[in-house]
Design an enzyme around this catalytic site. Structure first.
Site, PDB file in Angstrom:
ATOM      1  N   ASP A 264      -5.779  10.105 -12.840  1.00  0.00           N
ATOM      2  CA  ASP A 264      -5.327  10.080 -11.448  1.00  0.00           C
ATOM      3  C   ASP A 264      -3.810  10.221 -11.468  1.00  0.00           C
ATOM      4  O   ASP A 264      -3.125   9.391 -12.085  1.00  0.00           O
ATOM      5  CB  ASP A 264      -5.772   8.733 -10.835  1.00  0.00           C
ATOM      6  CG  ASP A 264      -5.429   8.584  -9.362  1.00  0.00           C
ATOM      7  OD1 ASP A 264      -4.893   9.535  -8.768  1.00  0.00           O
ATOM      8  OD2 ASP A 264      -5.719   7.493  -8.814  1.00  0.00           O
TER       9      ASP A 264
ATOM     10  N   HIS B 242      -4.057   0.769  -9.183  1.00  0.00           N
ATOM     11  CA  HIS B 242      -5.402   0.204  -9.313  1.00  0.00           C
ATOM     12  C   HIS B 242      -5.947   0.396 -10.714  1.00  0.00           C
ATOM     13  O   HIS B 242      -5.570   1.352 -11.407  1.00  0.00           O
ATOM     14  CB  HIS B 242      -6.346   0.889  -8.307  1.00  0.00           C
ATOM     15  CG  HIS B 242      -6.199   2.384  -8.309  1.00  0.00           C
ATOM     16  ND1 HIS B 242      -6.980   3.201  -9.081  1.00  0.00           N
ATOM     17  CD2 HIS B 242      -5.318   3.199  -7.664  1.00  0.00           C
ATOM     18  CE1 HIS B 242      -6.605   4.451  -8.896  1.00  0.00           C
ATOM     19  NE2 HIS B 242      -5.590   4.492  -8.045  1.00  0.00           N
TER      20      HIS B 242
ATOM     21  N   ASP C 153      -1.858  14.738  -4.791  1.00  0.00           N
ATOM     22  CA  ASP C 153      -2.506  13.678  -5.569  1.00  0.00           C
ATOM     23  C   ASP C 153      -3.842  14.213  -6.070  1.00  0.00           C
ATOM     24  O   ASP C 153      -4.682  14.657  -5.291  1.00  0.00           O
ATOM     25  CB  ASP C 153      -2.707  12.453  -4.665  1.00  0.00           C
ATOM     26  CG  ASP C 153      -3.062  11.201  -5.437  1.00  0.00           C
ATOM     27  OD1 ASP C 153      -3.609  11.312  -6.560  1.00  0.00           O
ATOM     28  OD2 ASP C 153      -2.818  10.088  -4.915  1.00  0.00           O
TER      29      ASP C 153
ATOM     30  N   GLU D 246       2.758   9.047  -9.415  1.00  0.00           N
ATOM     31  CA  GLU D 246       1.612   8.346 -10.012  1.00  0.00           C
ATOM     32  C   GLU D 246       1.243   8.900 -11.384  1.00  0.00           C
ATOM     33  O   GLU D 246       1.232  10.114 -11.597  1.00  0.00           O
ATOM     34  CB  GLU D 246       0.377   8.463  -9.088  1.00  0.00           C
ATOM     35  CG  GLU D 246      -0.861   7.751  -9.637  1.00  0.00           C
ATOM     36  CD  GLU D 246      -2.058   7.799  -8.691  1.00  0.00           C
ATOM     37  OE1 GLU D 246      -2.126   8.718  -7.860  1.00  0.00           O
ATOM     38  OE2 GLU D 246      -2.921   6.910  -8.810  1.00  0.00           O
TER      39      GLU D 246
ATOM     40  N   GLU E 183       1.134   3.653  -9.006  1.00  0.00           N
ATOM     41  CA  GLU E 183       1.592   4.616  -8.009  1.00  0.00           C
ATOM     42  C   GLU E 183       2.529   4.008  -6.982  1.00  0.00           C
ATOM     43  O   GLU E 183       2.113   3.632  -5.897  1.00  0.00           O
ATOM     44  CB  GLU E 183       0.412   5.322  -7.330  1.00  0.00           C
ATOM     45  CG  GLU E 183      -0.714   4.453  -6.842  1.00  0.00           C
ATOM     46  CD  GLU E 183      -1.874   5.294  -6.301  1.00  0.00           C
ATOM     47  OE1 GLU E 183      -1.639   6.255  -5.569  1.00  0.00           O
ATOM     48  OE2 GLU E 183      -3.039   4.967  -6.620  1.00  0.00           O
TER      49      GLU E 183
ATOM     50  N   HIS F 128     -11.367   2.505  -8.025  1.00  0.00           N
ATOM     51  CA  HIS F 128     -10.518   1.354  -7.692  1.00  0.00           C
ATOM     52  C   HIS F 128     -11.091   0.092  -8.308  1.00  0.00           C
ATOM     53  O   HIS F 128     -11.476  -0.856  -7.626  1.00  0.00           O
ATOM     54  CB  HIS F 128     -10.339   1.236  -6.181  1.00  0.00           C
ATOM     55  CG  HIS F 128      -9.521   2.350  -5.622  1.00  0.00           C
ATOM     56  ND1 HIS F 128     -10.068   3.385  -4.903  1.00  0.00           N
ATOM     57  CD2 HIS F 128      -8.209   2.642  -5.729  1.00  0.00           C
ATOM     58  CE1 HIS F 128      -9.114   4.242  -4.570  1.00  0.00           C
ATOM     59  NE2 HIS F 128      -7.979   3.811  -5.061  1.00  0.00           N
TER      60      HIS F 128
END
Ligand code: MN
Ligand code: MN
Length: 296
Positions: free
Chosen positions: A95, A155, A84, A281, A188, A163
């Site tokens: 992300d 998020h 990640d 993700e 994700e 977040h």
């Protein structure tokens, strides 16, 4: 969204995607945690990005927040390995994560989270409720015979905010937030053959600035200053401090800062029943044509 900001999201996303794939290529049985984490983090910097959080490398029943420790001795073992990666350009974040099966036949579990992500991304458009997409994630994973992890969510993303605002759950909820143009989300889905829940373990290698507090020790003050300035209040790993903080005092200082809530800690999260976990993700900008920034 302003063109300048859009460009930064695009650049961060592209670097994150390249670094993810670079790390993925390295993952194999016997390769050290240190090598994968270190080289992937170096790659991000080489490509002109900054780390939005430490490269997470989570094995089998570990869901998130694992990374290389100081003097890390672990090597990659057979199973499902999640990498990640988070990159930012002036605080605008990409992300992304993927799961690498290493000497295992457990590929369906990987497919479950990938398919759930694909279906969720297909639904992204202004006006749709998050709850509709979350339900699709849940049903897709369940159709494979697995459970979504209910306490790990996608998020919102904002500048220097990993977040932001709204959560993006992987199970059906009552959340009636409707997506709007310019929203940025990391989706994700996590799938498991276990209970569908993660619990905190007693290991922590990742921290983040939380609050300005008076601290007596010089090392603790220095860590707090770095957490706020150098790391921009984004998550950082213990390993990133070794050149600046005396090794003897590092653990003690971190514990102290965490106990007074000056730092926030991210303990390693593992599946409640020891189930194996997969994760997929991507970061997406909501628009009439949604843009997945972390897809090459
Ligand atoms: Mn991530
Ligand atoms: Mn994320």
């Amino acid at each position: 969204m302003e063109e300048e900001i859009l460009k930064k999201y695009r650049k961060a996303g592209k670097i994150a995607a390249k670094a993810r794939d670079f790390g993925k290529e390295m993952i194999d049985e016997g390769v050290s945690y240190e090598k994968v984490v270190d080289q992937t983090e170096k790659k991000i910097k080489e490509l002109g990005g900054k780390l939005a959080f430490p490269v997470n490398l989570s094995m089998n029943e570990v869901g998130a927040h694992d990374t290389a420790d100081i003097n890390e001795k672990r090597n990659i073992e057979p199973g499902l390995i999640k990498i990640d990666v988070g990159v930012h350009i002036d605080g605008y974040i990409g992300d992304t994560a993927t799961t690498v099966p290493v000497k295992t036949k457990n590929k369906e579990l990987v497919e479950a989270s990938e398919k759930a992500l694909e279906k969720a991304l297909d639904m992204i458009k202004p006006g749709i409720k998050i709850s509709e997409i979350s339900s699709r994630i849940e049903s897709t994973i369940k159709d494979f015979g697995y459970n979504p992890i209910r306490n790990l969510t996608g998020h919102g993303l904002g500048q220097y905010d990993l977040h932001a605002k709204t959560k993006f759950p992987n199970i059906e909820t009552e959340l009636d937030y409707k997506l709007k143009e310019g929203d940025v989300f990391a989706l994700e889905p996590f799938a498991t053959d276990g209970a569908g829940k993660v619990i905190e373990s007693n290991r922590t290698m990742i921290f983040k600035w939380n609050d300005e507090k008076p601290v007596r020790s010089r090392e603790a003050r220095k860590i707090l200053k770095m957490a706020k300035g150098k790391f921009n209040k984004l998550p950082f790993s213990k390993r990133w401090l070794v050149n600046d903080i005396s090794k003897l005092r590092l653990n003690m200082s971190l514990r102290q800062l965490e106990s007074i809530n000056a730092l926030y800690k991210y303990p390693v999260l593992r599946e409640a029943e020891g189930g194996i976990i997969s994760q997929a993700e991507h970061t997406v900008i909501v628009g009439k044509d949604p843009e997945i920034t972390t897809m090459l």
